[in-house]
Motif scaffolding. Structure first.
Motif, PDB file in Angstrom:
ATOM      1  N   ARG A  58       0.920  -1.255   0.075  1.00 51.11           N
ATOM      2  CA  ARG A  58      -0.078  -0.024  -0.145  1.00 51.11           C
ATOM      3  C   ARG A  58       0.924   1.243   0.205  1.00 51.11           C
ATOM      4  O   ARG A  58       0.317   2.439   0.000  1.00 51.11           O
ATOM      5  CB  ARG A  58      -0.886  -0.006   1.278  1.00 51.11           C
ATOM      6  N   SER A 233      -2.564   3.287  -7.693  1.00 44.36           N
ATOM      7  CA  SER A 233      -3.568   4.444  -7.331  1.00 44.36           C
ATOM      8  C   SER A 233      -4.205   4.529  -5.824  1.00 44.36           C
ATOM      9  O   SER A 233      -4.767   5.506  -5.537  1.00 44.36           O
ATOM     10  CB  SER A 233      -4.587   4.551  -8.492  1.00 44.36           C
ATOM     11  N   HIS A 234      -3.899   3.472  -5.311  1.00 42.25           N
ATOM     12  CA  HIS A 234      -4.751   3.351  -3.854  1.00 42.25           C
ATOM     13  C   HIS A 234      -3.603   3.311  -2.755  1.00 42.25           C
ATOM     14  O   HIS A 234      -3.608   2.896  -1.479  1.00 42.25           O
ATOM     15  CB  HIS A 234      -5.480   2.175  -3.820  1.00 42.25           C
ATOM     16  N   THR A 236      -1.223   4.781   0.260  1.00 40.19           N
ATOM     17  CA  THR A 236      -1.455   5.583   1.477  1.00 40.19           C
ATOM     18  C   THR A 236      -0.537   6.688   1.884  1.00 40.19           C
ATOM     19  O   THR A 236      -0.672   7.493   2.700  1.00 40.19           O
ATOM     20  CB  THR A 236      -1.458   4.712   2.822  1.00 40.19           C
TER      21      THR A 236
END
Length: 336
Positions: A58, A233-234, A236
């Motif tokens: 992430r 695109s996700h 954190t």
């Protein structure tokens, strides 16, 4: 692999392992260097071990005040696994890089034997041997951070292997595995997207695959690209990285007209280093490749060379001489 018996094949693999450790084994004694600071040494996320792997997928490859950039979760996950079992130990890391290179050369040899089955096995052996011992590859093996290149090429070769198997067998499961390993390659380092051109070209060149199959293979790239894009695109944390002018003087305050001649000169630089790898340095960044314009004679020599090469490629395209594959493979993979 009808051009080699199993006993000779095993001896070749053993030879590759021994020679790889003879050439690169001394690097096991080395410490961390340069970019290892960002991705392994002093990287608290990697030091989290197995528990940190979900967070690794992430976040960006490098995290810190100096830089936060790229998305290469698979290679970073290997560092976390390594830390879980061995702690912060650069010697283990160097050993793993060498071992990965042994396996990579061995699989390259195996794949070449399957592709070049009409040639004597020594032809494939010679290519794999050149790949193993070429001085330009020393940085990839001896720099721990460059494990991303090793894993990425692993993914590329396995992807090519399964797509070529699909061309032979028509089994759709091979397309699934081809797409999976393409994702593996991109998740290690996205430079591997050049293989999206190498794969259909190889299918046409070696298997005379029809266009329907090639189109299906190209369509099968989409799940891998979509998965990578969604994951990237996700994140954190921020992916923004300020590129300093001394790192890449052409990145800022220039137009495409300034960059094109530099591209041709860079092509000359890498081709020259491929043929005559001297002098070797530890970092091909600041002040290693001169900035040039359209007035540099090397630029025009390279343009002329590419025009002549293009002429012979077009002239011999249908007859498919093996040198044509080598030339176009080089141009495709260096195009980035």
């Amino acid at each position: 692999m009808s051009n080699i018996d199993k006993k000779t094949f095993r001896r070749c693999i053993l030879f590759f392992f021994i020679l790889t450790f003879i050439i690169y084994g001394r690097s096991i004694r080395n410490d961390y260097a340069m970019d290892d600071e960002f991705v392994i040494h002093n990287n608290q996320q990697v030091h989290g071990g197995i528990k940190a792997i979900p967070a690794i997928f992430r976040t960006t490859y490098a995290i810190g005040n100096k830089a936060s950039y790229e998305y290469r979760p698979l290679v970073k996950a290997t560092y976390a696994l390594e830390y879980q079992f061995f702690g912060e130990n650069p010697h283990v890391s160097h050993f793993i890089n060498i071992l990965l290179y042994c396996l990579l050369v061995s699989f390259l040899f195996y794949l070449l034997l399957r592709i070049l089955y009409n040639y004597h096995y020594l032809f494939s052996f010679g290519i794999a041997l050149l790949f193993l011992a070429h001085p330009l590859h020393s940085e990839v093996i001896m720099s721990i951070k460059n494990r991303d290149v090793l894993l990425s090429f692993f993914g590329c070769l396995f992807s090519l292997f399964f797509y070529l198997r699909y061309a032979d067998t028509n089994q759709l499961s091979n397309i699934f595995f081809g797409s999976f390993f393409l994702l593996f390659a991109i998740m290690s380092k996205k430079d591997s997207i050049t293989f999206m051109a190498v794969i259909p070209f190889s299918m046409w060149f070696f298997k005379e695959t029809n266009w329907k199959k090639i189109v299906l293979v190209i369509v099968s790239y989409l799940p891998a690209l979509f998965t990578f894009r969604m994951a990237a695109s996700h994140l954190t944390n921020s992916k923004i990285r300020t590129v300093l002018e001394w790192e890449n003087p052409l990145f800022q305050h220039t137009t495409m007209l300034h960059r094109i001649p530099q591209g041709f000169y860079s092509f000359y630089f890498y081709l020259k280093m491929f043929v005559l790898p001297y002098p070797l340095v530890s970092y091909y960044g600041f002040n290693q490749v001169p900035l040039v314009g359209w007035d540099n004679p090397v630029v025009w020599i390279v343009i002329l060379l590419l025009i002549v090469t293009g002429y012979y490629v077009v002239k011999n395209f249908k007859s498919k001489p093996i040198w044509l594959y080598g030339v176009l493979y080089f141009i495709i993979t260096i195009s980035m």
